[in-house]
Motif scaffolding. Structure first.
Motif, short mmCIF file in Angstrom:
data_model
loop_
_atom_site.label_atom_id
_atom_site.label_comp_id
_atom_site.label_asym_id
_atom_site.label_seq_id
_atom_site.Cartn_x
_atom_site.Cartn_y
_atom_site.Cartn_z
N GLN A 1 1.82 8.28 -5.43
CA GLN A 1 1.60 7.68 -6.56
C GLN A 1 -0.09 7.39 -6.56
O GLN A 1 -0.67 7.53 -7.53
CB GLN A 1 2.38 6.48 -6.97
CG GLN A 1 3.80 6.72 -7.15
CD GLN A 1 4.60 5.45 -7.33
OE1 GLN A 1 4.39 4.87 -8.39
NE2 GLN A 1 5.21 5.04 -6.39
N TYR B 1 -5.44 -1.64 -10.00
CA TYR B 1 -4.38 -2.53 -9.96
C TYR B 1 -4.65 -3.97 -9.72
O TYR B 1 -3.70 -4.87 -9.55
CB TYR B 1 -3.22 -1.88 -8.93
CG TYR B 1 -2.73 -0.55 -9.40
CD1 TYR B 1 -1.38 -0.50 -10.43
CD2 TYR B 1 -3.25 0.57 -9.19
CE1 TYR B 1 -0.96 0.75 -10.84
CE2 TYR B 1 -2.79 1.71 -9.56
CZ TYR B 1 -1.39 1.86 -10.45
OH TYR B 1 -1.14 3.06 -10.82
N THR C 1 4.52 5.36 -2.27
CA THR C 1 3.33 5.02 -2.54
C THR C 1 2.14 5.76 -2.49
O THR C 1 1.07 6.00 -3.35
CB THR C 1 3.02 3.85 -1.89
OG1 THR C 1 3.96 2.62 -1.85
CG2 THR C 1 1.68 3.09 -1.78
N ARG D 1 4.11 -0.98 -6.50
CA ARG D 1 4.22 0.23 -7.54
C ARG D 1 5.91 0.51 -7.34
O ARG D 1 6.43 -0.09 -6.40
CB ARG D 1 3.58 1.66 -6.59
CG ARG D 1 2.40 1.43 -6.60
CD ARG D 1 1.63 2.92 -5.95
NE ARG D 1 0.19 2.67 -5.80
CZ ARG D 1 -0.77 3.51 -6.51
NH1 ARG D 1 -0.23 3.99 -7.74
NH2 ARG D 1 -2.00 3.38 -6.39
#
Length: 172
Positions: free
Chosen positions: A133, A147, A130, A104
């Motif tokens: 997010q 992801y 992190t 990220r």
């Protein structure tokens, strides 16, 4: 304050888009306190409203080792993301005991309302970025496993669906 139940995969509510918080009052502040207590007890470093069945755009987080720096973000927005990326191992209270490395942006700037309705802006980096997010993704119905490769993601979903069926069978 009360510890709340944390919703886990494969519950479809985790994929729900959260709605804006319209009123900041004592009830919301109690919810925030309950979310913090739930997060600390779990233990975790972040918890979004949707993870406790509240489909509103808010999350709490605390990346301090001493659990003494709680942050609450209501109706958050990501204003900027750095081009520089970081890889951190992530886990999620809604996907217990599963961890994976996720890439990220290293730094994000967030705009949000605090627990008193005051507009704030905060730059976060490393683990803080992190975490913010990750929790922000929850508000949009996304999970950190999104992801991962489709194969890994499908394995995780299958595993948790199987666990949920076994749990349901044991309850009945």
């Amino acid at each position: 304050m009360a510890v709340m139940d944390i919703i886990t995969l494969p519950d479809p509510i985790l994929r729900k888009q959260s709605l804006p918080v319209e009123r900041i009052d004592d009830d919301l502040r109690r919810l925030i306190d309950d979310m913090l207590e739930t997060m600390y007890k779990a233990p975790g470093i972040g918890l979004a409203g949707i993870q406790v069945g509240v489909d509103r755009r808010l999350f709490v987080m605390d990346v301090s080792r001493e659990e003494n720096n709680p942050i609450c973000m209501i109706n958050p927005e990501i204003i900027t993301r750095s081009e520089e990326l970081n890889v951190h191992e992530e886990g999620c209270l809604s996907i217990p005991d599963y961890y994976a490395e996720v890439e990220r942006p290293k730094i994000v700037t967030m705009k949000f309302l605090d627990r008193f309705g005051k507009e704030q802006q905060m730059e976060l980096d490393e683990v803080g970025a992190t975490c913010a997010q990750h929790e922000f993704d929850h508000l949009n119905g996304a999970l950190f496993i999104d992801y991962l490769s489709k194969l890994r993601r499908d394995r995780v979903i299958k595993k948790f669906a199987k666990l949920a069926k076994q749990k349901e069978k044991n309850i009945l």
